[in-house]
Design an enzyme around this catalytic site. Structure first.
Site, PDB file in Angstrom:
ATOM      1  N   ASP A  11       0.868  -1.175   0.000  1.00  0.00           N
ATOM      2  CA  ASP A  11       0.000   0.000   0.000  1.00  0.00           C
ATOM      3  C   ASP A  11       0.909   1.231   0.000  1.00  0.00           C
ATOM      4  OD1 ASP A  11      -1.596   2.142   0.729  1.00  0.00           O
ATOM      5  OD2 ASP A  11      -2.611   1.070   2.353  1.00  0.00           O
ATOM      6  N   ILE A  12       0.788   2.058  -1.010  1.00  0.00           N
ATOM      7  CA  ILE A  12       1.711   3.193  -1.151  1.00  0.00           C
ATOM      8  C   ILE A  12       1.581   4.190   0.006  1.00  0.00           C
ATOM      9  CG2 ILE A  12       0.269   4.749  -2.562  1.00  0.00           C
ATOM     10  CD1 ILE A  12       2.838   5.068  -4.371  1.00  0.00           C
ATOM     11  N   ASN A  25      -6.983  12.936 -10.489  1.00  0.00           N
ATOM     12  CA  ASN A  25      -7.751  13.343 -11.673  1.00  0.00           C
ATOM     13  C   ASN A  25      -7.587  14.856 -11.832  1.00  0.00           C
ATOM     14  OD1 ASN A  25     -10.003  14.754 -10.261  1.00  0.00           O
ATOM     15  ND2 ASN A  25     -10.366  12.702  -9.448  1.00  0.00           N
ATOM     16  N   VAL A  34      -6.219   4.679  -5.480  1.00  0.00           N
ATOM     17  CA  VAL A  34      -5.068   5.141  -4.696  1.00  0.00           C
ATOM     18  C   VAL A  34      -5.266   6.599  -4.255  1.00  0.00           C
ATOM     19  CG1 VAL A  34      -3.625   5.818  -6.675  1.00  0.00           C
ATOM     20  CG2 VAL A  34      -2.545   5.024  -4.592  1.00  0.00           C
ATOM     21  N   ASP A  35      -5.941   7.368  -5.059  1.00  0.00           N
ATOM     22  CA  ASP A  35      -6.248   8.771  -4.728  1.00  0.00           C
ATOM     23  C   ASP A  35      -7.070   8.839  -3.430  1.00  0.00           C
ATOM     24  OD1 ASP A  35      -6.443  11.513  -5.054  1.00  0.00           O
ATOM     25  OD2 ASP A  35      -7.857  11.436  -6.727  1.00  0.00           O
ATOM     26  N   SER A 122      -2.926   4.933 -13.944  1.00  0.00           N
ATOM     27  CA  SER A 122      -3.938   4.686 -14.995  1.00  0.00           C
ATOM     28  C   SER A 122      -4.411   3.240 -15.123  1.00  0.00           C
ATOM     29  CB  SER A 122      -3.451   5.158 -16.380  1.00  0.00           C
ATOM     30  OG  SER A 122      -3.540   6.558 -16.500  1.00  0.00           O
ATOM     31  N   TYR A 126      -8.857   3.999 -14.624  1.00  0.00           N
ATOM     32  CA  TYR A 126      -8.621   4.533 -15.972  1.00  0.00           C
ATOM     33  C   TYR A 126      -8.319   3.458 -17.031  1.00  0.00           C
ATOM     34  CZ  TYR A 126      -8.901   9.443 -14.487  1.00  0.00           C
ATOM     35  OH  TYR A 126      -9.335  10.667 -14.030  1.00  0.00           O
TER      36      TYR A 126
HETATM   37  N1  AR6 Z   1      -1.361   1.621  -2.960  1.00  0.00           N
HETATM   38  C1  AR6 Z   1      -0.802   1.297  -4.151  1.00  0.00           C
HETATM   39  N2  AR6 Z   1      -1.505   1.087  -5.270  1.00  0.00           N
HETATM   40  C2  AR6 Z   1      -2.856   1.199  -5.176  1.00  0.00           C
HETATM   41  C3  AR6 Z   1      -3.521   1.543  -3.979  1.00  0.00           C
HETATM   42  C4  AR6 Z   1      -2.715   1.754  -2.827  1.00  0.00           C
HETATM   43  N3  AR6 Z   1      -3.238   2.075  -1.648  1.00  0.00           N
HETATM   44  N4  AR6 Z   1      -4.862   1.574  -4.234  1.00  0.00           N
HETATM   45  C5  AR6 Z   1      -5.030   1.270  -5.545  1.00  0.00           C
HETATM   46  N5  AR6 Z   1      -3.822   1.024  -6.101  1.00  0.00           N
HETATM   47  P1  AR6 Z   1      -6.437   3.856  -9.610  1.00  0.00           P
HETATM   48  P2  AR6 Z   1      -6.161   5.331 -12.135  1.00  0.00           P
HETATM   49  C6  AR6 Z   1      -3.493   0.672  -7.493  1.00  0.00           C
HETATM   50  O1  AR6 Z   1      -7.797   3.401  -9.980  1.00  0.00           O
HETATM   51  O2  AR6 Z   1      -6.422   4.107 -12.908  1.00  0.00           O
HETATM   52  C7  AR6 Z   1      -9.349   7.911  -8.908  1.00  0.00           C
HETATM   53  O3  AR6 Z   1     -10.720   8.008  -8.661  1.00  0.00           O
HETATM   54  C8  AR6 Z   1      -4.562   0.041  -8.347  1.00  0.00           C
HETATM   55  O4  AR6 Z   1      -4.675  -1.351  -8.080  1.00  0.00           O
HETATM   56  O5  AR6 Z   1      -6.192   4.304  -8.215  1.00  0.00           O
HETATM   57  O6  AR6 Z   1      -5.022   6.211 -12.550  1.00  0.00           O
HETATM   58  C9  AR6 Z   1      -8.750   9.245  -9.330  1.00  0.00           C
HETATM   59  O7  AR6 Z   1      -9.337  10.318  -8.658  1.00  0.00           O
HETATM   60  C10 AR6 Z   1      -4.020   0.312  -9.733  1.00  0.00           C
HETATM   61  O8  AR6 Z   1      -3.030  -0.663 -10.077  1.00  0.00           O
HETATM   62  O9  AR6 Z   1      -5.941   5.079 -10.559  1.00  0.00           O
HETATM   63  C11 AR6 Z   1      -9.038   9.269 -10.806  1.00  0.00           C
HETATM   64  O10 AR6 Z   1     -10.345   9.709 -11.056  1.00  0.00           O
HETATM   65  C12 AR6 Z   1      -3.309   1.655  -9.580  1.00  0.00           C
HETATM   66  O11 AR6 Z   1      -3.176   1.868  -8.171  1.00  0.00           O
HETATM   67  C13 AR6 Z   1      -8.899   7.818 -11.207  1.00  0.00           C
HETATM   68  O12 AR6 Z   1      -9.159   7.071 -10.017  1.00  0.00           O
HETATM   69  C14 AR6 Z   1      -4.058   2.825 -10.190  1.00  0.00           C
HETATM   70  O13 AR6 Z   1      -5.453   2.653  -9.981  1.00  0.00           O
HETATM   71  C15 AR6 Z   1      -7.511   7.494 -11.680  1.00  0.00           C
HETATM   72  O14 AR6 Z   1      -7.496   6.190 -12.168  1.00  0.00           O
END
Ligand code: AR6
Length: 173
Positions: A11-12, A25, A34-35, A122, A126
């Site tokens: 978990d980052i 975003n 992750v956001d 992404s 995304y």
């Molecule tokens: N630590 C590390 N990686 C993570 C964590 C975490 N705690 N949580 C999720 N991931 P995403 P995107 C991974 O959907 O595709 C948001 O609503 C996850 O498994 O977080 O760039 C923003 O506000 C995946 O491999 O980001 C934007 O609207 C990676 O992080 C949108 O999502 C990215 O998944 C951005 O979408």
């Protein structure tokens, strides 16, 4: 030159690095994935800083990067970058994903960061194909590090076991 690239599973929000990168975003107001985790664990200070950036420049464009405090997280900074939404590769998504890595690393250098951790930008909400995203990440980071950077370690944080394998494969191929 010659910075280490390391893949870890986790978990980052728990990573001790000078900077962690958020897959944000364009609104910078938070979201899921992750956001959501970064804002939830980092606390309100991160959103307060985001609001200052919004007041100054209206948010963050796809491929660009901005930074805030890391609030309660064990990092010094959160670098927020906005990845492209995958639309069948027809919207220069690879170019914009490369820009996310380049601009985040550039900002980390400007902030004198020695260590930086990235999620797989992404590849969640995304919907960017994970294999291609991993190849782009490794190439963008390696190319950037071959230039004039003082970053010593780049940590790629895989959230799932499958993502760890994908990143390690891209790193060794
Ligand atoms: N630590 C590390 N990686 C993570 C964590 C975490 N705690 N949580 C999720 N991931 P995403 P995107 C991974 O959907 O595709 C948001 O609503 C996850 O498994 O977080 O760039 C923003 O506000 C995946 O491999 O980001 C934007 O609207 C990676 O992080 C949108 O999502 C990215 O998944 C951005 O979408």
């Amino acid at each position: 030159m010659g910075a280490k690239i390391k893949v870890i599973l986790g978990d980052i929000t728990k990573v001790h690095a000078d900077a962690i990168v958020n897959a944000a975003n364009t609104s910078l107001l938070g979201g899921g994935g992750v956001d959501g985790a970064i804002h939830r664990h980092g606390g309100v200070q991160i959103l307060e800083d985001c609001r200052k950036i919004i007041a100054r420049q209206g948010g963050c464009r796809v491929g660009e990067a901005v930074y805030t405090t890391a609030g309660n997280l064990p990092a010094k900074y959160v670098i927020h970058t906005v990845g492209p939404f995958w639309k069948n590769g027809e919207m220069q998504e690879s170019y914009f994903l490369t820009k996310c890595y380049q601009n985040s690393l550039k900002l980390a250098d400007e902030l004198a960061c020695k260590t930086i951790a990235f999620p797989s930008i992404s590849t969640g909400i995304y919907k960017f194909p994970k294999d291609l995203a991993a190849q782009i990440a490794i190439k963008a980071i390696s190319d950037y590090m071959a230039s004039n950077s003082t970053i010593e370690e780049v940590i790629l944080v895989a959230f799932e076991e499958e993502d760890k394998d994908i990143l390690n494969n891209a790193l060794t191929s």
